[in-house]
Write an enzyme that holds these catalytic residues in place. Sequence first.
Site, PDB file in Angstrom:
ATOM      1  N   ASP A 197     -41.003 -20.847  10.737  1.00 48.01           N
ATOM      2  CA  ASP A 197     -40.441 -21.053  12.063  1.00 48.01           C
ATOM      3  C   ASP A 197     -41.530 -20.702  13.068  1.00 48.01           C
ATOM      4  O   ASP A 197     -42.512 -20.039  12.732  1.00 48.01           O
ATOM      5  CB  ASP A 197     -39.212 -20.158  12.243  1.00 48.01           C
ATOM      6  CG  ASP A 197     -38.552 -20.346  13.593  1.00 48.01           C
ATOM      7  OD1 ASP A 197     -38.557 -21.485  14.096  1.00 48.01           O
ATOM      8  OD2 ASP A 197     -38.056 -19.354  14.145  1.00 48.01           O
ATOM      9  N   ASP A 202     -36.982 -15.927  11.486  1.00 53.97           N
ATOM     10  CA  ASP A 202     -36.462 -14.684  12.048  1.00 53.97           C
ATOM     11  C   ASP A 202     -35.086 -14.822  12.680  1.00 53.97           C
ATOM     12  O   ASP A 202     -34.490 -13.822  13.063  1.00 53.97           O
ATOM     13  CB  ASP A 202     -37.425 -14.143  13.107  1.00 53.97           C
ATOM     14  CG  ASP A 202     -37.408 -14.995  14.375  1.00 53.97           C
ATOM     15  OD1 ASP A 202     -37.296 -16.224  14.241  1.00 53.97           O
ATOM     16  OD2 ASP A 202     -37.512 -14.433  15.476  1.00 53.97           O
ATOM     17  N   ASP A 234     -32.330 -20.165  11.105  1.00 54.32           N
ATOM     18  CA  ASP A 234     -33.094 -20.351   9.875  1.00 54.32           C
ATOM     19  C   ASP A 234     -32.300 -19.970   8.630  1.00 54.32           C
ATOM     20  O   ASP A 234     -32.824 -20.071   7.521  1.00 54.32           O
ATOM     21  CB  ASP A 234     -34.380 -19.509   9.922  1.00 54.32           C
ATOM     22  CG  ASP A 234     -35.246 -19.833  11.125  1.00 54.32           C
ATOM     23  OD1 ASP A 234     -35.417 -21.026  11.413  1.00 54.32           O
ATOM     24  OD2 ASP A 234     -35.735 -18.899  11.782  1.00 54.32           O
TER      25      ASP A 234
END
Length: 1189
Positions: free
Chosen positions: A478, A839, A843
């Site tokens: 990410d 994080d 996700d």
Amino acid sequence: MTEQYTLLNPGEENEMELFGYKTVRWRQAFCMIGYICSLGFLRILFYWKPEVDVWCQCTPCALEEANVVLLRTTDEFRQYSKKKVIKMYPHIPGGKPDHYMVANKNSILNKSLMKPEGKIRYVKVQKIRYVWNTTERKFQKIGILEKELSCLDIHTKFGSGLTSEEQEIRRQVCGLNNIDVEIKPIWVLLFREIFNPFYIFQAYTLCMWISCGYLEYSFVILAMTILSIIATVYNLRVQSVKLHKMAKSSSSIMVKTLRRNGEIEEVKSQSLVPGDVINLAGKKLFLPCDAILINGGCTVNEGALTGESIPVTKIPLPHTEGTMPWKIQCGEDYKRHVLFCGTEVLQTKIHGQDLVKAVVLQTGFNTAKGDLVRAILYNKPVNVKLHREAIRFLLVLVFIALCGVIYTAIIFTKNGATVHNTVLMSFLMLTLAVNPALPASLTLGLLYAQTRLKKLGIFCISPQRINIAGQLNLVCFDKTGTLTEDALDLHGIVPSDGDSFKDIHLFTSGETLPWGPLLGAMASCHSLILLDGEIQGDPLDMKMFEGTGWDFENNTANGTEGGQTISHTLVKPGPRAGKVPVEGITILHQFPFSSALQRMSVITQVSAEKDLTVFMKGAPEMVIKFCKSDSVPQNISKKLDFYTAQGFRVIGLAHRFLKKERLPAIQHLERDVVEVDLIFIGLLIMENRLKPETNRVLHELSEAKIRNVMITGDNLQTALNIGKNCGMISKTSKVIAIEVTEPQKDVPASITWKTMTENQENGHQANDSHVGNHSTLVPGTFHFVMSGKSFQIIMQHFYDLVPKILLNGTIFARMTPLQKSSLIEEFQKLDYYVGMCGDGANDCGALKMANVGISLSQLEASVASPFTSKIPNIECVPMLIKEGRNALVTSFSMFKFMTLLTVIVLTSVVFLFWKQTLLSNNQYLILSIVIITSFSLTSSLNGPAPKLAPFRPPGQLLSPPLLLSVFLHFLFTIALQTTAFVLLQQQPWYNESDVFSACSLLNHSSGNVTTRLPRFSENYLATTEWIVTGMNFIAIEFVFSKGRPFRQRLYTNYLLSIMIILQVAVYLFFLFADIEPVYTAFEMVCLPFYWRVYILIMVLVHFVVSYLVEEGFVENRMLWLLLKKLCSYQSKSQYKKLQRKLERDTEWPVQNGTKYAMKSTFTIDSKIMIFTNASYQPPISTEKWRGHI
């Protein structure tokens, strides 16, 4: 589908096949006789193999008549389980049995009721009830609200609550609303453990050794086994207690429910059923179920589920007309209406005079929290391929042991041994097939690795995945909060003036932003809350609000014109805000930000203004879709590219006025009514800095030949700039942007490749685009970049291109959570071992889908992924990969060592049985404790290598290097043992009856010759074999204690190094010490000194040859690469095959060109339907793509 078969949970992760069976009395009777005759072994077989149990005691029948069902998972594991069909008769206590009042006729409750007897049949699978649907003739999940209900149905049928009668019937059928994980009694855990096939084999081994008189050795094995069982049962008990406490945390509270008669009743949370209406009064409430918010607003903390403790705003379900299921009506972002079990309600907002209400959606183990608990309880095995290879390998060893059994029977029979001794020794040979220390040693290796990771701040809830981490060859990251800093810095704001943009207002200048729509949007268009005197919320929202200098005020309630009460938040100018002509802005309603929608909006009331104001913020390309075209500057694309190419994060802002006349209640306004005809007001520019560790870590991964991919929800240009700055895309590589358009009327979908020039990458459009350019690019020198929308259309219309694109796809921007998961799944189809590092809550799906998910969370054990790192940057990724490689190599080395132990002992026993002798009890004790046990306990203490090697360790147990290593050392063992056996018999002093006269030190005269009868193991062969076998063990453990490139060198493992030195010293002592009590204690005989030197020379030669062959040949990577080249061996991985294919394709990649889809797709009920459109021809004026894919 037949009557004997159905599918449970079709299309879901826990999909199972269900088969109907009926028990047969006479079969059951025969099985009972079989239990007695087999001394319980048949019952144990049924415990291991439930399918055999069902096949032996039952006959197939229609599911409608079945009293037993056999379930089989549809995944690669094909696991069976047996369940009984249970009957119930729901009724209302104290009243007449009325079975027709349970619900409307379309309810699953009504469909499951068997009339006229009022019976319901169900099975309970993995804590969830499935009732028999008499209409559709299949088992269906109960304990959830019907999926077919529309938004309007939920409001009208359940908005007023259930009657007491309906609630009681539903409670009886659905069961209690609790996630009760019982603490397993110790005796249950104990019996489950000892009935493991391995311990059954251990029991057999112990019986054989004891019957042969090897009591001390047997007791040592028994003690080790008991300690292993105690440790395992203790760990299982601790895990059971922890899981029980976690599950029970929100299962025993009092909640207020609304009855249909309007009364509010306080009940225990266990009695809640789907369809109940709960009143969310006050704050700090832990939700005991999943519920759909139907009135009012909520702010919740979903950190317990996602690992991200950021307040999330929930809005009520709209009163949407229509008959489509509510999830489809609400679209991909339906979760914004759902309150999940186990999450905490931080604040509630009242809309109107009604209560803050939510309809119970799911209860018990059907909830989101229940799913997580069930995933832990019934987790799927990982590394199945490796497990299967291990089973095959062990079966080969069992086959070798069976050959030894036949050999033993022949030898003992030929030498005239009694039947008792022949059978006993034959069964004794079988005990050597599997070393009892193998499972414990492999488990211990993972435990050591898990401990080392914990010291680094990386927590693991699935230790089996540590080995998989050693196989990673692609890692997805990410962007925000992972590659870049969490906190964004305000850079500036670019106001819009209709046709053009004004000069940027820099926040670093110190000048406050003047009052206007831009300041209003920054002050109010967010989801921040005031909790315990502190502002909490998304870091982006907090930074944006801080830049205004405005303050929050506690929630208050003001009357509106309609006399209703609306809970709201007030923001007003603070001391740093400068002069502002308004007293404040009241935030009346929010449409929260959604990753799927890429925007949020608020309805506000600016003080002293008559009308309401709507503010929107989000992705610029999304915001302008809702704006009037004449309010959007024509050069917005250039302006957007200019900033995003520099790595800035750009947020689009817009507003509109909303007249209050004839306006329905604000809480009933739908998003598509409010978010129309907005006026674009500008761009908010935020600086997103790379974390200091990002470049170094990505460079380290690249050097190790591990692909790096960025999956982000941010703008493509911003992501591309970050990708180039962090080294994910090198400065010399070509960047090819893929743009895809959806089909429109008669024009099918099209895909366009655009080779980006340096100017384009910096945000300036180039005019020298050459269509149909096919100059060949070397794989790895070009990168594909695309948006999530393009990826989605490619998946639907150009699926044949997906593997080719993914092979060089590096930047995927504007990706929704679902698209992230889908992308990782497609990478896995190419045989990549995929890691995911993220994080945020967005996700979670990708973290679970990946082979190895790493969550950068402050929680010690986030349920979102198998690994959770307290290290707030991506340094944890190479750390985990290093430890994974170390653990994988250690596991394989341990497997090789234990395999060679079996082979060495079998070879030794073959020679000993040839002379009808065996090693003594104490000799076996030394071999087991001094060598095997000490190596098992210490061999896994090596730490990982400090640097990632540019290649991965072998991931297959049956790989050629490993098999060759075992085979060659097997040959060396046979050579050593055979040499010692043959040479010994050629010595002039060798005698099978006189075993005390060879040593001159003990035979000075005939008077000193020992005259007692030798014990069973007191002979030259047993003494020689014991020394040779022990030295062979030591040589193998040294050779297999491999260090680099994946582990630290042997000398860094102090305990193992010391143990090897002590082992050598012990055996040299036994070899050269002439101490009669030692000989007597270990049933040795004295050997001539020169023969001892011969033994030492033989084992030294064996050690040197073994070490040189292992290091110079088996572990010689260059040699294996040469052999592969000479043999034309090529990797069978899908991505490697595709790479070789594309290297020969001179027209790939297409650098500038367009292709049209030959198929069109449309979606019905989430299933993609395809029809051919082969007749389509693009217009003549359209630029042709001359190549082919």
